[in-house]
Structure formats: C-alpha cells, structure tokens
Motif scaffolding. Structure first.
Motif, PDB file in Angstrom:
ATOM      1  N   PRO A  84      53.513  55.153  20.303  1.00  0.00           N
ATOM      2  CA  PRO A  84      54.228  55.612  19.108  1.00  0.00           C
ATOM      3  C   PRO A  84      53.478  56.726  18.363  1.00  0.00           C
ATOM      4  N   GLN A  85      52.151  56.717  18.424  1.00  0.00           N
ATOM      5  CA  GLN A  85      51.372  57.781  17.792  1.00  0.00           C
ATOM      6  C   GLN A  85      51.637  59.132  18.447  1.00  0.00           C
ATOM      7  N   ARG A  86      52.092  59.125  19.686  1.00  0.00           N
ATOM      8  CA  ARG A  86      52.417  60.352  20.413  1.00  0.00           C
ATOM      9  C   ARG A  86      53.911  60.672  20.351  1.00  0.00           C
ATOM     10  N   GLY A  87      54.660  59.923  19.542  1.00  0.00           N
ATOM     11  CA  GLY A  87      56.079  60.210  19.341  1.00  0.00           C
ATOM     12  C   GLY A  87      57.027  59.471  20.254  1.00  0.00           C
ATOM     13  N   TYR A  88      56.544  58.517  21.019  1.00  0.00           N
ATOM     14  CA  TYR A  88      57.407  57.754  21.916  1.00  0.00           C
ATOM     15  C   TYR A  88      58.059  56.600  21.169  1.00  0.00           C
ATOM     16  N   ARG A  89      59.273  56.252  21.613  1.00  0.00           N
ATOM     17  CA  ARG A  89      59.912  55.037  21.121  1.00  0.00           C
ATOM     18  C   ARG A  89      60.061  54.106  22.309  1.00  0.00           C
ATOM     19  N   ILE A  90      59.875  52.823  22.040  1.00  0.00           N
ATOM     20  CA  ILE A  90      59.944  51.845  23.124  1.00  0.00           C
ATOM     21  C   ILE A  90      61.401  51.571  23.472  1.00  0.00           C
ATOM     22  N   LEU A  91      61.698  51.555  24.754  1.00  0.00           N
ATOM     23  CA  LEU A  91      63.041  51.243  25.237  1.00  0.00           C
ATOM     24  C   LEU A  91      63.144  49.775  25.633  1.00  0.00           C
ATOM     25  N   SER A  92      62.106  49.269  26.291  1.00  0.00           N
ATOM     26  CA  SER A  92      62.117  47.859  26.678  1.00  0.00           C
ATOM     27  C   SER A  92      60.699  47.406  26.999  1.00  0.00           C
ATOM     28  N   GLU A  93      60.539  46.095  26.937  1.00  0.00           N
ATOM     29  CA  GLU A  93      59.268  45.478  27.311  1.00  0.00           C
ATOM     30  C   GLU A  93      59.567  44.132  27.939  1.00  0.00           C
ATOM     31  N   GLN A  94      58.968  43.894  29.094  1.00  0.00           N
ATOM     32  CA  GLN A  94      59.036  42.590  29.745  1.00  0.00           C
ATOM     33  C   GLN A  94      57.595  42.128  29.919  1.00  0.00           C
ATOM     34  N   SER A  95      57.296  40.946  29.390  1.00  0.00           N
ATOM     35  CA  SER A  95      55.940  40.403  29.470  1.00  0.00           C
ATOM     36  C   SER A  95      55.961  39.042  30.122  1.00  0.00           C
ATOM     37  N   GLY A  96      55.006  38.816  30.996  1.00  0.00           N
ATOM     38  CA  GLY A  96      54.838  37.520  31.640  1.00  0.00           C
ATOM     39  C   GLY A  96      53.364  37.281  31.899  1.00  0.00           C
ATOM     40  N   ASP A  97      53.077  36.184  32.555  1.00  0.00           N
ATOM     41  CA  ASP A  97      51.687  35.849  32.853  1.00  0.00           C
ATOM     42  C   ASP A  97      51.054  36.814  33.847  1.00  0.00           C
ATOM     43  N   ASN A  98      51.874  37.371  34.743  1.00  0.00           N
ATOM     44  CA  ASN A  98      51.335  38.198  35.823  1.00  0.00           C
ATOM     45  C   ASN A  98      51.713  39.667  35.747  1.00  0.00           C
ATOM     46  N   ALA A  99      52.425  40.064  34.712  1.00  0.00           N
ATOM     47  CA  ALA A  99      52.805  41.472  34.608  1.00  0.00           C
ATOM     48  C   ALA A  99      53.351  41.778  33.215  1.00  0.00           C
ATOM     49  N   VAL A 100      53.155  43.023  32.822  1.00  0.00           N
ATOM     50  CA  VAL A 100      53.779  43.576  31.619  1.00  0.00           C
ATOM     51  C   VAL A 100      54.382  44.908  32.028  1.00  0.00           C
ATOM     52  N   HIS A 101      55.658  45.118  31.701  1.00  0.00           N
ATOM     53  CA  HIS A 101      56.336  46.390  31.961  1.00  0.00           C
ATOM     54  C   HIS A 101      56.768  46.972  30.624  1.00  0.00           C
ATOM     55  N   LEU A 102      56.337  48.184  30.349  1.00  0.00           N
ATOM     56  CA  LEU A 102      56.689  48.885  29.116  1.00  0.00           C
ATOM     57  C   LEU A 102      57.438  50.158  29.483  1.00  0.00           C
ATOM     58  N   HIS A 103      58.566  50.395  28.829  1.00  0.00           N
ATOM     59  CA  HIS A 103      59.370  51.593  29.071  1.00  0.00           C
ATOM     60  C   HIS A 103      59.492  52.358  27.758  1.00  0.00           C
ATOM     61  N   TRP A 104      59.160  53.651  27.802  1.00  0.00           N
ATOM     62  CA  TRP A 104      59.135  54.497  26.613  1.00  0.00           C
ATOM     63  C   TRP A 104      59.966  55.750  26.847  1.00  0.00           C
ATOM     64  N   GLU A 105      60.366  56.408  25.735  1.00  0.00           N
ATOM     65  CA  GLU A 105      61.132  57.651  25.818  1.00  0.00           C
ATOM     66  C   GLU A 105      60.703  58.587  24.702  1.00  0.00           C
ATOM     67  N   ARG A 106      60.641  59.890  25.041  1.00  0.00           N
ATOM     68  CA  ARG A 106      60.374  60.927  24.054  1.00  0.00           C
ATOM     69  C   ARG A 106      60.987  62.230  24.565  1.00  0.00           C
ATOM     70  N   ASP A 107      61.880  62.802  23.791  1.00  0.00           N
ATOM     71  CA  ASP A 107      62.461  64.112  24.103  1.00  0.00           C
ATOM     72  C   ASP A 107      62.953  64.232  25.549  1.00  0.00           C
ATOM     73  N   GLY A 108      63.658  63.233  26.031  1.00  0.00           N
ATOM     74  CA  GLY A 108      64.218  63.283  27.379  1.00  0.00           C
ATOM     75  C   GLY A 108      63.247  62.898  28.482  1.00  0.00           C
ATOM     76  N   GLU A 109      62.011  62.625  28.144  1.00  0.00           N
ATOM     77  CA  GLU A 109      61.042  62.170  29.136  1.00  0.00           C
ATOM     78  C   GLU A 109      60.924  60.653  29.043  1.00  0.00           C
ATOM     79  N   ARG A 110      60.952  60.014  30.183  1.00  0.00           N
ATOM     80  CA  ARG A 110      60.834  58.551  30.227  1.00  0.00           C
ATOM     81  C   ARG A 110      59.534  58.169  30.920  1.00  0.00           C
TER      82      ARG A 110
END
Length: 134
Positions: A84-110
């Motif tokens: 977020p300090q770089r201007g990204y907004r979070i699109l989704s987050e999936q968290s579990g014991d064995n993995a975390v997936h974070l999806h971000w977007e800024r100005d058309g870049e994902r």
C-alpha cells in the motif's frame, strides 16, 4: 502455455460431445475463447520490495522467486505494509497453514505474491512474485 492447455481441453471436450449430439440429430455446440494480452509489468518490477536478506533464486520476465529468512506470516505482514505504501490496493488474500497468496493492483498492473514455508527447522519462506499488465 496455460492458455494453450485450456484451449486444447475445450477442443477435446467439444470433440467428446460431438457423437452424442450427432445421435440426437438436434442441437448446437459452440466453443469460444478470449485470450487476454499480457506483458510484464515494468513499474511493478522496478519498485518491488524484497524483505531484508531476501535472496533471489530464479527470475523470468514476469517475476521470480526469493528465499526470505523470515516466517511466512512475517513475510506476509511485510507485504501487507509495503505494497500500500507503493500505491497498490489489495484484490484478494488467501491464507492457510502452508501458503499465503496475495493479489494486488496498481494502475493496470497486477501483482501476485505466493508465500510458502521452507521445510526445515529455521523460519524461512519461499516467495514467488509475478506481475503483468493487461
């Protein structure tokens, strides 16, 4: 490569259904695909933050992977703060014991950040970064 596999699967499925449609004598079956253009996200690559002591393992034109000598949860917290300090907004987050997936977007870049714990006694994380622009 992924798109080719999906298209091949759709064509196989339509070929498998054709005999059933021929026996009934009626009906239609159409298959279509939309391939979205993607290219590397140059801005995302230029200012992608890596935790201190993170060590690059692999690289390709869309991203790469790093070894991070922190726990998976600490590494996820780093990205929840840094992106977020770089201007990204979070699109989704999936968290579990064995993995975390974070999806971000800024100005058309994902950006996708995948975190997995490294096996062993030390708290360490394998971080995979992928970024594209449409």
């Amino acid at each position: 490569m992924f798109v080719r596999s999906v298209i091949a699967g759709l064509l196989f499925a339509s070929a498998a259904c054709a005999p059933a449609l021929a026996e009934t004598g009626t009906g239609t079956f159409q298959v279509g695909a939309v391939v979205l253009p993607t290219r590397p996200a140059e801005r995302a690559h230029a200012d992608f933050p890596v935790p201190l002591q993170g060590r690059k393992l692999t690289t390709d034109r869309f991203g790469g992977s790093w070894y991070v000598p922190n726990s998976m949860q600490d590494t996820a917290a780093f990205y929840r703060d840094a992106m977020p300090q770089r201007g990204y907004r979070i699109l989704s987050e999936q968290s579990g014991d064995n993995a975390v997936h974070l999806h971000w977007e800024r100005d058309g870049e994902r950006v996708e950040i995948r975190l997995q714990p490294v096996l062993g006694d030390a708290a360490a994380t394998r971080m995979i970064f992928s970024a594209n622009a449409g």
